[in-house]
Motif scaffolding. Structure first.
Motif, mmCIF file in Angstrom:
data_model
loop_
_atom_site.group_PDB
_atom_site.id
_atom_site.type_symbol
_atom_site.label_atom_id
_atom_site.label_comp_id
_atom_site.label_asym_id
_atom_site.label_seq_id
_atom_site.Cartn_x
_atom_site.Cartn_y
_atom_site.Cartn_z
ATOM 1 N N PRO A 1 0.813 -1.230 0.000
ATOM 2 C CA PRO A 1 0.000 0.000 0.000
ATOM 3 C C PRO A 1 0.840 1.271 0.000
ATOM 4 O O PRO A 1 0.672 2.146 0.849
ATOM 5 C CB PRO A 1 -0.786 -0.141 1.305
ATOM 6 C CG PRO A 1 0.150 -0.845 2.228
ATOM 7 C CD PRO A 1 0.953 -1.801 1.362
ATOM 8 N N GLY A 2 1.765 1.378 -0.915
ATOM 9 C CA GLY A 2 2.612 2.561 -0.957
ATOM 10 C C GLY A 2 3.886 2.324 -1.732
ATOM 11 O O GLY A 2 4.031 1.322 -2.441
ATOM 12 N N ALA B 1 8.016 5.357 3.113
ATOM 13 C CA ALA B 1 7.813 4.280 2.146
ATOM 14 C C ALA B 1 7.124 3.133 2.863
ATOM 15 O O ALA B 1 7.247 2.967 4.084
ATOM 16 C CB ALA B 1 9.134 3.822 1.545
ATOM 17 N N ALA B 2 6.406 2.330 2.111
ATOM 18 C CA ALA B 2 5.738 1.177 2.708
ATOM 19 C C ALA B 2 6.685 0.003 2.852
ATOM 20 O O ALA B 2 6.569 -0.791 3.792
ATOM 21 C CB ALA B 2 4.536 0.774 1.850
ATOM 22 N N LEU B 3 7.649 -0.109 1.927
ATOM 23 C CA LEU B 3 8.456 -1.331 1.860
ATOM 24 C C LEU B 3 9.877 -1.026 1.414
ATOM 25 O O LEU B 3 10.100 -0.171 0.548
ATOM 26 C CB LEU B 3 7.817 -2.306 0.861
ATOM 27 C CG LEU B 3 8.424 -3.703 0.738
ATOM 28 C CD1 LEU B 3 8.172 -4.520 2.010
ATOM 29 C CD2 LEU B 3 7.839 -4.435 -0.473
ATOM 30 N N ARG C 1 8.184 -1.761 6.022
ATOM 31 C CA ARG C 1 8.446 -3.192 6.128
ATOM 32 C C ARG C 1 9.586 -3.547 5.179
ATOM 33 O O ARG C 1 9.997 -2.740 4.355
ATOM 34 C CB ARG C 1 7.192 -4.003 5.806
ATOM 35 C CG ARG C 1 6.048 -3.745 6.766
ATOM 36 C CD ARG C 1 4.853 -4.641 6.481
ATOM 37 N NE ARG C 1 3.735 -4.315 7.356
ATOM 38 C CZ ARG C 1 2.579 -4.975 7.386
ATOM 39 N NH1 ARG C 1 2.381 -6.014 6.564
ATOM 40 N NH2 ARG C 1 1.617 -4.610 8.209
ATOM 41 N N ILE C 2 10.066 -4.792 5.289
ATOM 42 C CA ILE C 2 11.171 -5.236 4.443
ATOM 43 C C ILE C 2 10.833 -6.581 3.811
ATOM 44 O O ILE C 2 10.217 -7.445 4.460
ATOM 45 C CB ILE C 2 12.487 -5.336 5.248
ATOM 46 C CG1 ILE C 2 13.674 -5.616 4.308
ATOM 47 C CG2 ILE C 2 12.392 -6.371 6.355
ATOM 48 C CD1 ILE C 2 15.028 -5.491 4.997
ATOM 49 N N ALA D 1 -5.655 -8.233 2.771
ATOM 50 C CA ALA D 1 -6.322 -7.013 2.315
ATOM 51 C C ALA D 1 -6.296 -6.852 0.803
ATOM 52 O O ALA D 1 -7.144 -6.141 0.238
ATOM 53 C CB ALA D 1 -5.673 -5.796 2.971
ATOM 54 N N ALA D 2 -5.361 -7.488 0.140
ATOM 55 C CA ALA D 2 -5.185 -7.296 -1.301
ATOM 56 C C ALA D 2 -6.136 -8.185 -2.095
ATOM 57 O O ALA D 2 -6.558 -9.253 -1.624
ATOM 58 C CB ALA D 2 -3.751 -7.615 -1.692
#
Length: 437
Positions: free
Chosen positions: A112-113, A159-161, A190-191, A239-240
């Motif tokens: 999401p980003g 950033a999301a990831l 996240r990573i 969620a996706a």
């Protein structure tokens, strides 16, 4: 270092270990495989597991027949084996995919980003993020400097990831993943770790490191039966939208709507690759058992290979960072005065040695090195010290005397001229005359 005291000792038996291949000058020789990083041969235990399961192969999850029940149990047991192999945390799920590329594309549809990536990544961990907001960080000459640049990027804009390689598919260099995970989390990201090259060589502990997502391929993990893995936190996956819309991904369907299942089944629509999952699980079991001895075996062989190559005039071994803390069994190199493809063809045709040549689906990284193509020798469980010495002797002979056969390039690939090896000679005769430019 008992694993390599015997020059002919391999750590594990792999398919093709006794393969003999023809030489262009006549005769045959044992094949020396240095292309594990592209696709590893099947472990004997993996082949045995598939052979054992084949009579019981059937559709999973909703069949009442005995083979279907056995296949279902094997498929879901494989998921648990992978969870154990990765030491997944309680909120992390294992989704079976086709390969690493498939897994990363699946995850890319869930993020999401923005995603922050390095410019050294394999294309599988570079291209998918462009569709959802990719920000590229150029690496520095040191790991420390590279981490500082990632820190700066994440601080400047959320950033999301963060998506990083576990081990470079070109040089084998390993990043400090625990440190990078802490950095990403500090900035609210996240990573995901592309472990296609890391998982066959090093243990991965998602619970201890805090890594959110990891992906890898069975075909690089001694299980070449078409399965891969995305493992990680389930909230984004739940969620996706489903990666594929179809049977198995739903709990209820009407003519107007569908109620989608939770992960992992949400992203595993259609008939799954039961045999591939079982094969991958068998490989995970073997690698878990061999973990300590495999790392010792690999380090000794890699040191022998890199040290030998660095001692040959005109050979350059490639490195990204001056301070990389670890390296798996991958060595990329160039030979002055010889195109990489020509060297690879020479090693194969005259010495029965298989290496990889080209840009390794990492074009920006090769551009950083200032070269168009290189050679890559990668080591696996079936490699021996004798194999290493054969490769080194062949490169020394090339540098000192040149190839003993003629080679020409056609359609971007170097081939011996004439091609005399059975199975290839007829193909060469049917094709167009090779160019010699």
């Amino acid at each position: 270092m008992t694993a390599v005291l015997d020059p002919t000792c391999a750590l594990a038996r792999v398919s093709g270990a006794d393969l003999r291949v023809p030489l262009v000058q006549g005769g045959t020789r044992d094949y020396a495989n240095f292309d594990y990083a592209a696709s590893a041969p099947a472990l004997a235990q993996v082949a045995d597991r598939v052979t054992e399961l084949l009579p019981y192969y059937a559709s999973v999850h909703r069949g009442a027949g005995y083979p279907s029940r056995i296949s279902t149990r094997c498929y879901e047991a494989a998921r648990e084996t992978v969870r154990d192999f990765l030491r997944c945390a309680g909120d992390q799920e294992v989704v079976f995919t086709r390969n690493t590329t498939d897994a990363l594309n699946l995850l890319a549809a869930c993020v999401p980003g923005d995603t922050v990536v390095l410019d050294i990544e394999h294309h599988a961990n570079f291209l998918p993020w462009a569709r959802r907001g990719r920000r590229v960080v150029p690496v520095a000459d040191t790991v420390t400097g590279t981490i500082d640049r990632i820190d700066t990027e994440l601080r400047a804009k959320p950033a999301a990831l963060l998506a990083v390689t576990g081990a470079s598919n070109v040089t084998g260099e390993v990043l400090p993943l625990t440190e990078l995970t802490a950095l990403a989390h500090h900035h609210g990201a996240r990573i995901v770790v592309d472990a296609a090259q890391l998982a066959p060589h090093r243990s991965i502990d998602l619970c201890a490191t805090g890594i959110d997502y990891v992906v890898f391929s069975g075909h690089k993990l001694y299980a070449p039966f078409g399965a891969g893995v995305l493992a990680g936190r389930r909230d984004w996956l739940d969620a996706a939208p489903p990666y594929l819309a179809g049977g198995g991904a739903v709990t209820e369907v009407t003519t107007e709507s569908a109620a989608w299942a939770d992960a992992p089944h949400r992203h595993e629509a259609g008939s799954p690759n039961v045999l591939g999952a079982a094969a991958l699980a068998a490989a995970c079991e073997v690698l878990t058992e061999l973990a300590a001895s495999a790392e010792e075996h690999e380090r000794a062989l890699t040191d022998r290979l890199r040290g030998g190559l660095e001692g040959i005039a005109g050979v350059r071994c490639l490195r990204i960072w001056a301070d990389s803390p670890d390296c798996v069994g991958i060595v990329a190199f160039t030979v002055d005065g010889f195109e990489a493809g020509r060297v690879a063809a020479y090693l194969s045709a005259e010495h029965a040695i298989g290496v990889r040549d080209g840009r390794f689906c990492a074009h920006p990284l090769l551009a950083r090195f200032g070269i168009y193509a290189a050679l890559r020798a990668s080591i696996g469980l079936g490699a021996t010290a004798a194999d290493i010495d054969r490769l080194l002797d062949a490169v020394r002979s090339l540098v000192a005397h040149g190839p003993q056969w003629n080679y020409a390039r056609s359609d971007g690939q170097w081939d011996p001229v004439p091609e005399t090896r059975p199975g290839l000679a007829a193909e060469a005769a049917r094709g167009a005359a090779p160019c010699t430019t």
